[in-house]
Scaffold this motif. Structure first.
Motif, PDB file in Angstrom:
ATOM      1  N   ALA A  97       0.608  -0.810   0.116  1.00  0.00           N
ATOM      2  CA  ALA A  97       0.776   0.074   0.107  1.00  0.00           C
ATOM      3  C   ALA A  97       1.026   1.251   0.343  1.00  0.00           C
ATOM      4  O   ALA A  97       2.007   1.434   0.280  1.00  0.00           O
ATOM      5  N   PRO A  98       0.750   1.898  -0.442  1.00  0.00           N
ATOM      6  CA  PRO A  98       1.388   3.236  -0.767  1.00  0.00           C
ATOM      7  C   PRO A  98       0.745   4.430   0.732  1.00  0.00           C
ATOM      8  O   PRO A  98       0.641   3.991   1.298  1.00  0.00           O
ATOM      9  N   MET A  99       1.218   5.412   0.334  1.00  0.00           N
ATOM     10  CA  MET A  99       1.200   6.239   1.493  1.00  0.00           C
ATOM     11  C   MET A  99      -0.454   6.664   1.722  1.00  0.00           C
ATOM     12  O   MET A  99      -1.134   6.613   1.094  1.00  0.00           O
ATOM     13  N   ALA A 100      -0.466   6.769   3.189  1.00  0.00           N
ATOM     14  CA  ALA A 100      -1.854   7.359   3.261  1.00  0.00           C
ATOM     15  C   ALA A 100      -1.963   8.404   4.726  1.00  0.00           C
ATOM     16  O   ALA A 100      -0.861   8.595   5.379  1.00  0.00           O
ATOM     17  N   THR A 101      -2.958   8.722   4.655  1.00  0.00           N
ATOM     18  CA  THR A 101      -3.353  10.072   5.943  1.00  0.00           C
ATOM     19  C   THR A 101      -4.463   9.005   6.732  1.00  0.00           C
ATOM     20  O   THR A 101      -5.256   8.771   6.134  1.00  0.00           O
ATOM     21  N   VAL A 102      -4.233   9.281   7.879  1.00  0.00           N
ATOM     22  CA  VAL A 102      -5.230   8.771   8.738  1.00  0.00           C
ATOM     23  C   VAL A 102      -5.813   9.862  10.602  1.00  0.00           C
ATOM     24  O   VAL A 102      -5.033   9.589  10.856  1.00  0.00           O
ATOM     25  N   VAL A 103      -7.148   9.712  10.394  1.00  0.00           N
ATOM     26  CA  VAL A 103      -7.131  10.176  12.023  1.00  0.00           C
ATOM     27  C   VAL A 103      -7.767   8.895  12.345  1.00  0.00           C
ATOM     28  O   VAL A 103      -8.910   8.655  12.283  1.00  0.00           O
TER      29      VAL A 103
ATOM     30  N   ALA B 161      -2.666  10.829  11.508  1.00  0.00           N
ATOM     31  CA  ALA B 161      -1.319  11.071  10.661  1.00  0.00           C
ATOM     32  C   ALA B 161      -1.799  11.744   9.028  1.00  0.00           C
ATOM     33  O   ALA B 161      -1.418  11.191   8.242  1.00  0.00           O
ATOM     34  N   GLY B 162      -0.931  13.330   8.891  1.00  0.00           N
ATOM     35  CA  GLY B 162      -1.587  14.050   7.950  1.00  0.00           C
ATOM     36  C   GLY B 162      -3.092  13.901   7.155  1.00  0.00           C
ATOM     37  O   GLY B 162      -2.594  14.182   5.703  1.00  0.00           O
ATOM     38  N   HIS B 163      -3.382  13.761   7.491  1.00  0.00           N
ATOM     39  CA  HIS B 163      -4.842  14.473   7.296  1.00  0.00           C
ATOM     40  C   HIS B 163      -6.195  16.206   8.040  1.00  0.00           C
ATOM     41  O   HIS B 163      -5.550  16.101   9.608  1.00  0.00           O
ATOM     42  N   PRO B 164      -6.243  15.783   7.270  1.00  0.00           N
ATOM     43  CA  PRO B 164      -7.305  16.779   6.717  1.00  0.00           C
ATOM     44  C   PRO B 164      -7.822  16.731   9.127  1.00  0.00           C
ATOM     45  O   PRO B 164      -8.309  15.907   9.356  1.00  0.00           O
ATOM     46  N   PRO B 165      -7.645  18.185  10.140  1.00  0.00           N
ATOM     47  CA  PRO B 165      -8.322  18.124  10.969  1.00  0.00           C
ATOM     48  C   PRO B 165     -10.491  17.993  10.840  1.00  0.00           C
ATOM     49  O   PRO B 165      -9.823  18.813  10.791  1.00  0.00           O
ATOM     50  N   PRO B 166     -10.146  16.904  12.114  1.00  0.00           N
ATOM     51  CA  PRO B 166     -11.561  17.001  12.764  1.00  0.00           C
ATOM     52  C   PRO B 166     -12.030  18.811  13.267  1.00  0.00           C
ATOM     53  O   PRO B 166     -11.217  19.242  14.026  1.00  0.00           O
TER      54      PRO B 166
END
Length: 628
Positions: free
Chosen positions: A438-444, A463-468
């Motif tokens: 799997a390539p890069m991913a963003t996660v909350v 992890a690099g995702h737009p903030p809640p």
């Protein structure tokens, strides 16, 4: 050498031009027709060129009135004497010339000429006129040919423009009925006085008329739309031949007047009875694989019958429309398969105590309609509710497969480990690097911690995702920007030794937390900062709405375009709801959280609890970790 005068020496050049034989030679050799008349308009001379051009010998013409004998209009009719421009030279003595006159030839045909007339001074007589003229037929034929070429070119340009407009309409939308209605209107009046579009519905022999357009009677045209009799097997009418054999059929008066041989052809004949018509072309809407329907283009009143070229243009339009319909059908099939797959990959939402959840998924507007965005919510072994929002790089089937892989790894790592989210995220990063492509991913990844009745807190890592986005019940909004770390797939791969900090936030009663992917706030036409401002403004305005309505309205108002969008919303209960002794019932099984997951799927553990039970019976109370 040359003649002499009075027995003297050689004549001068000026003397020679006066010699009758020289003038006669010029008169007879001139490359133009010459007529001379006396003061009354009677012919007194005609050169050989004029004799040949009008096919009349001079003996036949001399002494006769030039106008009465020769002057005609284009159709060979006599021209009134008072309208003769040539004869006016005799009345006012002014030279004239023109190019729109005809002379009557000896064989009865007319000769177009360009001419020039001038007064003719005759010794001792009133002035006559001399007329010089040239055969204009070759030039006129060239002009007619040029005009014909220009007319043909103009007609071709008009048809090419129409075909171009038709092509633009056919690719403008995947809504087939709408496109066919636009096509029906576009052909009137350039190629038809009225048009009708009949389509095969997909049911055996079922036909429906979805569009009728008439420039002369639009109300009557609309009344003719609707279901039609079934497609007959043995009928041989134009519509049936087009639907059965993909054949373009040209209909004349006799064909239209012929007695219908089936209910369907009688319904087709009804178009002509109501809207008129003496000529028509029935064109199949087809691709190489199948026939989708047919359209009829008809002419009525004074309109000319269809030519072979026009029938070919209409047939080409039918072929283009059929290809567009075939593409729309294939797209719809792809979309259905992709949507089914996506719904199987998305997870249903659990109902935990008095917590409310809602989710939405809007795929990118491409044929595959599947991508790497996902949401998740599930109950951990220690009784805490976990919520996840993520986005794997890519917008295709491979991205969806990687998404499912990362989602399942996160579930497995989080399920039975009473570890902070930051540790779970570090383990997920290592697992992705060493066991997955799997390539890069963003996660909350977030934990909803607290006892029943509250207080509650959000414990999360990003992890690099737009903030809640936290939205209080009174409409105040704030992005939860702490707990931010690198994207997944970067640190372990590059040996950067980066880490993900844990973050905590108290959750006020009746507040809402929105987890979302970047497709909600970012597009090609809108920077992410603008999108996040819009999210805050609309979420604030919707703070008091029911959670399901909030999600729907949020998507409607922001109207994200171009990218996948996943949205996961959490609504906290009022203070004390669900606490020991509180009799407020949790949401019932009939109001389970709506999610885009396939209806056949259920939240983990729901089957064991029974079809009508939810996670309201899961571990709770003191076993859930208290707020820190």
């Amino acid at each position: 050498m040359g003649t002499t005068r009075d027995g003297g020496g050689p004549a001068s050049a000026a003397d020679r031009t006066q010699e009758p034989r020289v003038l006669r030679a010029v008169f007879e050799s001139l490359g133009a027709g010459i007529y001379a008349t006396d003061a009354t308009g009677r012919l007194i001379a005609a050169n050989p060129r004029a004799e040949r051009m009008v096919a009349r010998p001079a003996e036949e013409m001399l002494g006769r009135d030039m106008h009465d004998l020769l002057h005609r209009d284009a159709d060979g009719a006599e021209v009134p004497r008072e309208r003769c421009q040539m004869l006016r030279v005799l009345t006012d003595g002014r030279p004239r010339e023109g190019g729109d006159e005809y002379l009557l030839r000896g064989d009865g045909t007319t000769l177009p000429v360009i001419w020039s007339a001038a007064p003719l001074e005759l010794p001792g007589e009133p002035p006559g006129l001399v007329l010089a003229f040239h055969d204009f037929s070759v030039r006129r034929a060239a002009e007619r040919q040029t005009a014909a070429y220009l007319a043909a070119l103009e007609a071709l340009t008009t048809r090419l423009t129409l075909v171009s407009e038709v092509s633009s309409v056919l690719i403008s939308s995947l809504d087939v009925p709408q496109v066919l209605r636009q096509l029906s209107r576009l052909l009137v009046p350039d190629l038809a006085d009225w048009t009708a579009v009949d389509v095969l519905t997909g049911q055996p022999d079922e036909v429906r008329r979805i569009a009728v357009h008439s420039g002369g009677d639009p109300e009557a045209a609309r009344e003719l739309e609707g279901p039609l009799p079934p497609l007959a097997e043995s009928a041989n009418a134009g519509l049936v031949r087009a639907l059965r054999g993909a054949e373009t059929v040209v209909l004349g008066r006799e064909d239209i007047a012929r007695r219908p041989d089936s209910p369907l052809t009688a319904a087709h004949r009804g178009l002509f009875d109501r809207l008129g018509g003496h000529s028509a072309v029935v064109v199949p809407l087809h691709s190489r694989r199948r026939v989708f329907g047919a359209f009829t283009a008809a002419r009525a009143g004074d309109s000319p019958p269809y030519t072979e070229d026009e029938a070919m243009v209409l047939a080409d339009i039918g072929r283009r429309a059929g290809l567009a319909m075939d593409n729309a059908r294939l797209f719809d099939q792809q979309r259905h398969v992709a949507e089914t797959m996506q719904r199987q990959l998305l997870t249903p939402l659990p109902q935990v105590d008095h917590l409310q959840m809602a989710a939405r998924y809007r795929p990118a507007q491409v044929a595959a309609e599947i991508g790497g965005d996902w949401y998740d919510a599930f109950l951990l072994e220690d009784g805490v509710t976990a919520m996840v929002i993520g986005d794997v790089v890519g917008h295709d089937l491979q991205a969806a497969a990687h998404m499912a892989e990362v989602r399942n790894m996160l579930r497995a790592l989080a399920w039975d480990r009473k570890e902070p989210p930051s540790v779970i995220m570090r383990r997920l990063d290592e697992a992705m690097t060493n066991t997955s492509d799997a390539p890069m991913a963003t996660v909350v990844f977030a934990r909803i911690e607290g006892r029943e009745g509250g207080p509650w807190q959000l414990h999360w890592v990003n992890a690099g995702h737009p903030p809640p986005l936290l939205v209080t019940s009174d409409g105040r909004t704030r992005f939860l920007e702490t707990g931010h770390g690198p994207l997944l797939g970067m640190s372990a791969t590059l040996n950067l030794g980066m880490h993900w900090p844990d973050a905590y936030e108290p959750l006020p009663p009746e507040s809402t937390v929105l987890f979302y992917t970047d497709g909600l706030v970012e597009s090609r036409t809108r920077p992410i900062d603008t999108g996040m401002e819009l999210l805050c403004r609309h979420a604030s305005a919707l703070a008091r709405h029911e959670l399901e309505e909030l999600c729907d309205e949020l998507l409607e108002r922001i109207d994200p375009r171009g990218d996948d969008v996943a949205l996961l919303a959490l609504r906290l209960p009022p203070r004390g709801a669900g606490a020991p002794g509180d009799r407020t019932p949790p949401p019932s099984g009939d109001s389970r959280p709506h999610s885009p997951a396939d209806p056949s799927r259920s939240a983990p553990g729901a089957e064991a609890l029974g079809a009508d039970e939810t996670f309201s019976q899961a571990p709770h109370g003191a076993e859930r970790p208290p707020s820190s």
